[in-house]
Structures are given as C-alpha cells and as structure tokens.
Design an enzyme around this catalytic site. Structure first.
Site, mmCIF file in Angstrom:
data_model
loop_
_atom_site.group_PDB
_atom_site.id
_atom_site.type_symbol
_atom_site.label_atom_id
_atom_site.label_comp_id
_atom_site.label_asym_id
_atom_site.label_seq_id
_atom_site.Cartn_x
_atom_site.Cartn_y
_atom_site.Cartn_z
ATOM 1 N N LYS A 77 0.834 -1.222 0.000
ATOM 2 C CA LYS A 77 0.000 0.000 0.000
ATOM 3 C C LYS A 77 0.864 1.266 0.000
ATOM 4 O O LYS A 77 0.639 2.175 -0.785
ATOM 5 C CB LYS A 77 -0.911 0.040 1.239
ATOM 6 C CG LYS A 77 -1.770 -1.196 1.413
ATOM 7 C CD LYS A 77 -2.599 -1.123 2.676
ATOM 8 C CE LYS A 77 -1.812 -1.085 3.971
ATOM 9 N NZ LYS A 77 -1.039 -2.299 4.293
ATOM 10 N N ARG B 173 -9.050 1.200 9.488
ATOM 11 C CA ARG B 173 -8.612 -0.161 9.795
ATOM 12 C C ARG B 173 -9.574 -0.876 10.707
ATOM 13 O O ARG B 173 -9.343 -2.028 11.057
ATOM 14 C CB ARG B 173 -7.292 -0.073 10.524
ATOM 15 C CG ARG B 173 -6.082 -0.313 9.651
ATOM 16 C CD ARG B 173 -4.928 -0.065 10.567
ATOM 17 N NE ARG B 173 -3.790 -0.862 10.297
ATOM 18 C CZ ARG B 173 -2.740 -0.427 9.629
ATOM 19 N NH1 ARG B 173 -2.751 0.729 9.044
ATOM 20 N NH2 ARG B 173 -1.676 -1.184 9.525
ATOM 21 N N ARG C 61 12.111 -5.619 3.953
ATOM 22 C CA ARG C 61 11.856 -4.178 3.841
ATOM 23 C C ARG C 61 12.888 -3.382 4.642
ATOM 24 O O ARG C 61 13.260 -3.740 5.748
ATOM 25 C CB ARG C 61 10.468 -3.827 4.383
ATOM 26 C CG ARG C 61 10.281 -2.310 4.483
ATOM 27 C CD ARG C 61 8.869 -1.867 4.692
ATOM 28 N NE ARG C 61 8.200 -2.535 5.778
ATOM 29 C CZ ARG C 61 6.898 -2.490 5.971
ATOM 30 N NH1 ARG C 61 6.130 -1.842 5.119
ATOM 31 N NH2 ARG C 61 6.363 -3.126 6.976
ATOM 32 N N ARG D 277 12.223 -1.571 10.321
ATOM 33 C CA ARG D 277 11.219 -1.086 11.273
ATOM 34 C C ARG D 277 11.144 -2.008 12.485
ATOM 35 O O ARG D 277 11.236 -3.225 12.356
ATOM 36 C CB ARG D 277 9.844 -1.040 10.592
ATOM 37 C CG ARG D 277 9.512 0.293 10.005
ATOM 38 C CD ARG D 277 8.300 0.304 9.134
ATOM 39 N NE ARG D 277 7.092 -0.316 9.657
ATOM 40 C CZ ARG D 277 5.932 -0.330 9.024
ATOM 41 N NH1 ARG D 277 5.820 0.248 7.841
ATOM 42 N NH2 ARG D 277 4.883 -0.920 9.536
ATOM 43 N N ARG E 228 0.500 -8.658 13.672
ATOM 44 C CA ARG E 228 -0.158 -7.653 12.821
ATOM 45 C C ARG E 228 -1.086 -8.313 11.805
ATOM 46 O O ARG E 228 -2.160 -7.809 11.505
ATOM 47 C CB ARG E 228 0.903 -6.808 12.088
ATOM 48 C CG ARG E 228 1.565 -5.791 13.008
ATOM 49 C CD ARG E 228 2.876 -5.275 12.454
ATOM 50 N NE ARG E 228 2.748 -4.617 11.171
ATOM 51 C CZ ARG E 228 3.753 -4.459 10.303
ATOM 52 N NH1 ARG E 228 4.962 -4.905 10.603
ATOM 53 N NH2 ARG E 228 3.561 -3.857 9.162
HETATM 54 P P1 AP5 Z 1 4.996 -1.512 1.644
HETATM 55 O O1 AP5 Z 1 4.578 -0.682 0.486
HETATM 56 O O2 AP5 Z 1 5.809 -0.866 2.707
HETATM 57 O O3 AP5 Z 1 3.730 -2.276 2.249
HETATM 58 P P2 AP5 Z 1 2.515 -1.739 3.103
HETATM 59 O O4 AP5 Z 1 1.279 -2.395 2.622
HETATM 60 O O5 AP5 Z 1 2.497 -0.232 3.169
HETATM 61 O O6 AP5 Z 1 2.927 -2.377 4.501
HETATM 62 P P3 AP5 Z 1 2.991 -1.816 5.973
HETATM 63 O O7 AP5 Z 1 3.637 -2.897 6.779
HETATM 64 O O8 AP5 Z 1 3.608 -0.449 6.057
HETATM 65 O O9 AP5 Z 1 1.510 -1.706 6.306
HETATM 66 P P4 AP5 Z 1 0.873 -1.738 7.656
HETATM 67 O O10 AP5 Z 1 -0.490 -1.483 7.225
HETATM 68 O O11 AP5 Z 1 1.075 -2.899 8.550
HETATM 69 O O12 AP5 Z 1 1.732 -0.617 8.451
HETATM 70 P P5 AP5 Z 1 1.378 0.887 8.828
HETATM 71 O O13 AP5 Z 1 2.612 1.644 8.700
HETATM 72 O O14 AP5 Z 1 0.156 1.353 8.150
HETATM 73 O O15 AP5 Z 1 5.786 -2.785 1.053
HETATM 74 C C1 AP5 Z 1 6.376 -3.737 1.899
HETATM 75 C C2 AP5 Z 1 7.747 -4.164 1.313
HETATM 76 O O16 AP5 Z 1 7.531 -4.852 0.084
HETATM 77 C C3 AP5 Z 1 8.669 -2.987 0.978
HETATM 78 O O17 AP5 Z 1 9.977 -3.431 1.221
HETATM 79 C C4 AP5 Z 1 8.453 -2.754 -0.530
HETATM 80 O O18 AP5 Z 1 9.620 -2.231 -1.148
HETATM 81 C C5 AP5 Z 1 8.143 -4.159 -1.024
HETATM 82 N N1 AP5 Z 1 7.147 -4.188 -2.095
HETATM 83 C C6 AP5 Z 1 6.041 -3.422 -2.220
HETATM 84 N N2 AP5 Z 1 5.337 -3.761 -3.317
HETATM 85 C C7 AP5 Z 1 6.013 -4.820 -3.885
HETATM 86 C C8 AP5 Z 1 5.794 -5.618 -5.045
HETATM 87 N N3 AP5 Z 1 4.730 -5.426 -5.838
HETATM 88 N N4 AP5 Z 1 6.681 -6.603 -5.322
HETATM 89 C C9 AP5 Z 1 7.781 -6.826 -4.513
HETATM 90 N N5 AP5 Z 1 8.037 -6.067 -3.415
HETATM 91 C C10 AP5 Z 1 7.169 -5.086 -3.098
HETATM 92 O O19 AP5 Z 1 0.995 0.681 10.375
HETATM 93 C C11 AP5 Z 1 1.944 0.352 11.341
HETATM 94 C C12 AP5 Z 1 1.294 0.380 12.721
HETATM 95 O O20 AP5 Z 1 0.774 1.707 13.001
HETATM 96 C C13 AP5 Z 1 0.077 -0.535 12.905
HETATM 97 O O21 AP5 Z 1 0.459 -1.854 13.246
HETATM 98 C C14 AP5 Z 1 -0.654 0.190 14.048
HETATM 99 O O22 AP5 Z 1 -0.067 -0.054 15.300
HETATM 100 C C15 AP5 Z 1 -0.445 1.657 13.711
HETATM 101 N N6 AP5 Z 1 -1.517 2.196 12.828
HETATM 102 C C16 AP5 Z 1 -1.377 2.686 11.571
HETATM 103 N N7 AP5 Z 1 -2.569 3.058 11.076
HETATM 104 C C17 AP5 Z 1 -3.482 2.799 12.037
HETATM 105 C C18 AP5 Z 1 -4.899 2.937 12.114
HETATM 106 N N8 AP5 Z 1 -5.601 3.434 11.078
HETATM 107 N N9 AP5 Z 1 -5.521 2.544 13.244
HETATM 108 C C19 AP5 Z 1 -4.838 2.065 14.299
HETATM 109 N N10 AP5 Z 1 -3.503 1.883 14.299
HETATM 110 C C20 AP5 Z 1 -2.827 2.255 13.173
#
Ligand code: AP5
Length: 213
Positions: free
Chosen positions: A13, A88, A127, A160, A171
């Site tokens: 994403k 979420r 990552r 991270r 997660r």
């Molecule tokens: P990446 O693009 O970083 O993936 P992502 O879907 O953004 O993954 P995240 O782990 O960041 O999502 P998340 O939803 O768990 O974390 P968030 O930061 O929102 O890609 C991943 C890897 O793959 C990278 O290395 C990339 O280069 C590679 N890649 C991407 N696309 C690819 C492809 N097509 N092919 C090959 N490789 C690829 O949340 C973190 C924490 O914050 C949560 O656990 C929670 O505690 C808190 N939080 C955030 N939002 C909320 C909310 N709305 N409510 C409550 N808590 C929240």
C-alpha cells in the site's frame, strides 16, 4: 482522486500510495508514517502510540480518527487524497463517513490489495525504510541506488521495529480480525476494487492507474 488503500501489512500500500501521490500530485495520508514520525520526535502522540505499534496492535480509534480528520480538512486535500492504512476498523470507517459528509465529499474508490501470506512475509522481512522520510525499499525487490541510503533524501535505511517476525504475525492476525471486515463494508456499497498485488511494483502500479482514472 479520493482513494482508500486497503490490504494486509506488507501488501504494498505505502509503495503504491507514494507513486500515485507523485504521479497525480495528490496528498497521501499514511497514519503509520504519521505515528512513526511522532514516535521518532518523542511527542505525546508518539509516546502514546509506541507500545501499541511495537506489539503489533492497533492504536486506539479516537487517536487516529483525530489525526485523519485534521488532515482531510486541510486545504491541501481539496483536490483529493489517498488514505494509506486508514480506516482499519469498522469504527474508523464509520467515522470517516461522518467526516466526509461534514466536508461534503465522498470516497472515490477503495482498492483492496490481495497478496498471499507467504509473499507478505518475504516482503516485510526484506523491507528497509528511510529513518528520515520513511520511503520503503526492499533488499531484493526494490533496492536503493546505494546500499543503506535513501534515494529520495539520503537518509539512513533501517528495519522497522514492528517488522520482527513475531510482531508481523501479530499484525496479520489483527488485520484478519479488525480490518478484513471492511472488505464487505465497502463492497456492499460498490466501492471496492480488487487489486492483484502479487505482481511486481510497476505492473501493480499500471493496473491501479487503469482503475483510478
Ligand atoms: P509496503 O509498500 O511498505 O507495504 P505496506 O502495505 O504499506 O505495509 P505496511 O507494513 O507499512 O503496512 P501496515 O499497514 O502494517 O503498516 P502501517 O505503517 O500502516 O511494502 C512492503 C515491502 O515490500 C517494501 O519493502 C516494498 O519495497 C516491497 N514491495 C512493495 N510492493 C512490492 C511488489 N509489488 N513486489 C515486490 N516487493 C514489493 O501501520 C503500522 C502500525 O501503526 C500498525 O500496526 C498500528 O499499530 C499503527 N496504525 C497505523 N494506522 C493505524 C490505524 N488506522 N488505526 C490504528 N492503528 C494504526
């Protein structure tokens, strides 16, 4: 363009949100990035979020809803927005509906990134993220030009805290319990578009661009 990007951790994403934001000049609102930045700066918000994030739990709804509401009401978002990592939970989705009604706008599309779990673990374990601007890289699939250094800002690339295997599993469990129900919430309103996100980054991007315009 008013988009929600939905999908499991590591589905891609953030990577696609950044590309869309650059191509179309639309702001990206990433709750994860905002919370990580607050943690890094040691603000009250960051201190509150830290224990939840480090253990793979969601930060309380009222905290993230407040953050997103403030961003969406900013004049920067008049042309559109890309929500990455929000909503979420059902409560967040309902709050978003109320906020958007209040500012007389609505959701364009909800893109649901579908990737199998084995690939997700591979993506997350490789990552590396920039500690300054949070750009995401991958040690095999999305390498920076210079090892350990961010292409965009020259910052240091780190792993991270919540990308440790046991936290990633937590997660994924939280995602299934709390976020997966949003798939039917949005598909019942005909807003959901399925994105096959198993493919490489550029192919997924081309697919998304053909949907959103
Ligand atoms: P990446 O693009 O970083 O993936 P992502 O879907 O953004 O993954 P995240 O782990 O960041 O999502 P998340 O939803 O768990 O974390 P968030 O930061 O929102 O890609 C991943 C890897 O793959 C990278 O290395 C990339 O280069 C590679 N890649 C991407 N696309 C690819 C492809 N097509 N092919 C090959 N490789 C690829 O949340 C973190 C924490 O914050 C949560 O656990 C929670 O505690 C808190 N939080 C955030 N939002 C909320 C909310 N709305 N409510 C409550 N808590 C929240």
């Amino acid at each position: 363009m008013r988009l929600i990007l939905l999908g499991a951790p590591g589905a891609g994403k953030g990577t696609q949100a950044k590309k869309l934001s650059e191509k179309y000049g639309i702001p990206r609102i990433s709750t994860g990035d905002i919370l990580r930045e607050a943690m890094q700066k040691g603000t009250a918000l960051g201190l509150k979020a830290k224990s939840y994030m480090d253990s793979g739990q969601l930060v309380p709804d009222d905290v993230v809803i407040g953050i997103v509401e403030e961003k969406l009401k900013d004049k920067e978002c008049i042309k559109g927005w890309i929500l990455d990592g929000f909503p979420r939970t059902l409560q967040q989705a309902q709050a978003l509906d109320r906020i958007l009604t209040g500012i007389r706008t609505s959701i364009g599309h909800v893109l649901n990134f579908e990737v199998n779990e084995e690939k997700i673990i591979k993506r997350i374990s490789g990552r590396r993220s920039c500690e300054s601007c949070q750009s995401a890289y991958h040690i095999y699939f999305n390498r920076p030009q210079k090892d350990g250094v961010c292409d965009s800002c020259g910052g240091r690339l780190i792993q991270r805290n919540d990308d440790k295997e046991e936290t990633v599993r937590e997660r994924l469990k939280v995602y299934q319990e709390k976020t997966q129900p949003l798939v039917s919430y949005y598909s019942e309103r005909s807003l959901l578009k399925k994105i096959e996100a198993d493919d490489d980054i550029e192919n997924v991007f081309t697919r998304i661009c053909s949907f959103v315009l």
